[in-house]
Design an enzyme around this catalytic site. Structure first.
Site, PDB file in Angstrom:
ATOM      1  N   GLY A 149       0.103  -8.820  14.102  1.00  0.00           N
ATOM      2  CA  GLY A 149      -0.396 -10.132  13.696  1.00  0.00           C
ATOM      3  C   GLY A 149      -1.773 -10.094  13.049  1.00  0.00           C
ATOM      4  N   LYS A 189       6.005  -2.123  22.152  1.00  0.00           N
ATOM      5  CA  LYS A 189       5.512  -1.065  21.260  1.00  0.00           C
ATOM      6  C   LYS A 189       5.800   0.308  21.861  1.00  0.00           C
ATOM      7  CE  LYS A 189       1.774  -4.009  19.688  1.00  0.00           C
ATOM      8  NZ  LYS A 189       2.644  -4.747  18.780  1.00  0.00           N
TER       9      LYS A 189
HETATM   10  P1  ADP Z   1       0.879  -7.366  17.536  1.00  0.00           P
HETATM   11  O1  ADP Z   1       0.689  -8.644  16.802  1.00  0.00           O
HETATM   12  O2  ADP Z   1       0.219  -6.211  16.860  1.00  0.00           O
HETATM   13  O3  ADP Z   1       2.293  -7.091  17.925  1.00  0.00           O
HETATM   14  P2  ADP Z   1       0.319  -7.941  20.351  1.00  0.00           P
HETATM   15  O4  ADP Z   1      -0.732  -8.920  20.733  1.00  0.00           O
HETATM   16  O5  ADP Z   1       1.738  -8.321  20.514  1.00  0.00           O
HETATM   17  O6  ADP Z   1      -0.019  -7.496  18.856  1.00  0.00           O
HETATM   18  O7  ADP Z   1       0.089  -6.587  21.166  1.00  0.00           O
HETATM   19  C1  ADP Z   1      -1.125  -5.847  21.141  1.00  0.00           C
HETATM   20  C2  ADP Z   1      -2.020  -6.233  22.307  1.00  0.00           C
HETATM   21  O8  ADP Z   1      -1.498  -5.728  23.535  1.00  0.00           O
HETATM   22  C3  ADP Z   1      -3.393  -5.613  22.278  1.00  0.00           C
HETATM   23  O9  ADP Z   1      -4.250  -6.296  21.428  1.00  0.00           O
HETATM   24  C4  ADP Z   1      -3.824  -5.698  23.746  1.00  0.00           C
HETATM   25  O10 ADP Z   1      -4.595  -6.867  23.965  1.00  0.00           O
HETATM   26  C5  ADP Z   1      -2.519  -5.849  24.502  1.00  0.00           C
HETATM   27  N1  ADP Z   1      -2.259  -4.845  25.559  1.00  0.00           N
HETATM   28  C6  ADP Z   1      -1.523  -5.123  26.656  1.00  0.00           C
HETATM   29  N2  ADP Z   1      -1.415  -4.043  27.448  1.00  0.00           N
HETATM   30  C7  ADP Z   1      -2.115  -3.046  26.840  1.00  0.00           C
HETATM   31  C8  ADP Z   1      -2.380  -1.677  27.185  1.00  0.00           C
HETATM   32  N3  ADP Z   1      -1.885  -1.127  28.294  1.00  0.00           N
HETATM   33  N4  ADP Z   1      -3.122  -0.936  26.333  1.00  0.00           N
HETATM   34  C9  ADP Z   1      -3.618  -1.499  25.193  1.00  0.00           C
HETATM   35  N5  ADP Z   1      -3.403  -2.778  24.827  1.00  0.00           N
HETATM   36  C10 ADP Z   1      -2.662  -3.565  25.632  1.00  0.00           C
HETATM   37 MG    MG Z   2       3.517  -8.338  19.228  1.00  0.00          MG
END
Ligand code: ADP
Ligand code: MG
Length: 310
Positions: free
Chosen positions: A11, A273
């Site tokens: 995002g 992810k």
């Molecule tokens: P995207 O839009 O890239 O899919 P998301 O918000 O869905 O982003 O996922 C990425 C987010 O996941 C990171 O910004 C972080 O805040 C969160 N996150 C949750 N658990 C973890 C973890 N174990 N290590 C790193 N980030 C994490």
């Molecule tokens: Mg996401």
């Protein structure tokens, strides 16, 4: 170097409004073109949460205000978001290539992704979309349309749709042909338009496929070397946000399984992810995945940062 990589943009690579997106894709395009200048061959996928939300909401409000405006089905909203985001990305990437003195064809492919109509996700829809409603409004719409509604964190009722797993990419031959013809391809936007097969026909369904899973599937079907998931964090952490937080440079499949079991990755953000990365890495010997940020993508590919899953 010289790897074939599928890049899943998060995002933060796109922003929320058209103006924001036009600005954000400039930075995104710079990072992507740098990867190509480093010798990589790239295929780009991306999310569409805020964008499809905006389109869906606008179409709903428009229809409510003026019934002569047809109600736009959700798969069509997804298709619109692919076109809208793809336009900005292909425009910015082409321009960025021009700035470094290269002429590279860049193309967006409206992508349909096959899902199983019996996917268990359909019996438990979890992804909220569209407007907020009161309980009474939601019940009335549900009766009229068959939509499912759920209470969303005390803010009201929202329509929920399923998040099924991708099985196949309908346009895979086109993607491979375009790749062979040296195009930079943008595909699987928003995880792709989910379709089911019925009597030999593909039919769009209101659902949201996680873009990380679709990009893993695209990497698999296009025989990529590396799946790169670019998000807001430079590395994956265990004990994320806690005092004993630990940023990881590398995870084996066994590590991933153990950390998932221990609950280190948030559902709906980091968990998909890591799961998508594992799926791709397990699909064939030698395949690797990398989770890092847009800014650090080239350093991470050079082995200097990011979390590698091998
Ligand atoms: P995207 O839009 O890239 O899919 P998301 O918000 O869905 O982003 O996922 C990425 C987010 O996941 C990171 O910004 C972080 O805040 C969160 N996150 C949750 N658990 C973890 C973890 N174990 N290590 C790193 N980030 C994490
Ligand atoms: Mg996401």
């Amino acid at each position: 170097m010289g790897n074939k990589i599928v890049i899943a943009l998060g995002g933060n690579a796109l922003g929320n409004t058209p103006e924001e997106q036009k600005e954000a894709v400039k930075t995104t395009a710079k990072s992507l073109v740098k990867l190509v200048q480093d010798g990589n061959k790239i295929i780009v996928g991306h999310g569409n949460g805020p964008q499809v939300g905006m389109i869906n909401l606008a179409m709903e409000k428009g229809h409510q205000a003026d019934p002569s405006i047809p109600l736009m089905p959700f798969p069509e909203c997804g298709a619109m978001s692919q076109g809208y985001i793809g336009y900005h990305l292909q425009n910015a990437i082409r321009h960025e290539f021009k700035l470094v003195g290269r002429q590279v064809p860049v193309v967006t492919v409206i992508t349909q992704v096959l899902v199983d109509k019996n996917d268990e996700a359909f019996s438990n829809p979890t992804k909220p979309i569209g407007s907020f409603y009161t309980k009474e409004q939601a019940e009335a719409i549900a009766l009229q349309t068959g939509y499912e509604f759920k209470e969303d964190a005390g803010r009201g009722y929202r329509r929920v749709v399923a998040s099924p797993k991708p099985l196949d990419i309908i346009e895979k031959e086109s993607l491979n042909n375009l790749y062979d013809a040296k195009n930079v391809i943008i595909a699987c936007g928003g995880g792709g338009i989910p379709v089911i097969e019925e009597d030999g026909q593909y039919i769009g369904v209101p659902a949201v496929i996680d873009k990380d899973f679709s990009c893993a599937k695209m990497a698999e079907l296009m025989d990529a070397d590396i799946l790169v998931i670019l998000t807001a964090v430079e590395k994956v952490a265990i004990n994320f946000g806690k005092e004993n937080e630990e940023w990881l440079s590398k995870m084996t499949i066994d590590d991933c399984e153990r950390y998932i079991e221990e609950g280190h990755f948030a559902k709906g953000s980091m968990l998909p992810k890591v799961e998508a990365a594992m799926k791709f890495v397990k699909s064939k010997a030698g395949r690797k995945a990398l989770i890092t940020s847009l800014e650090k993508a080239d350093d991470a590919l050079a082995g200097e940062t990011g979390t590698w899953i091998e």
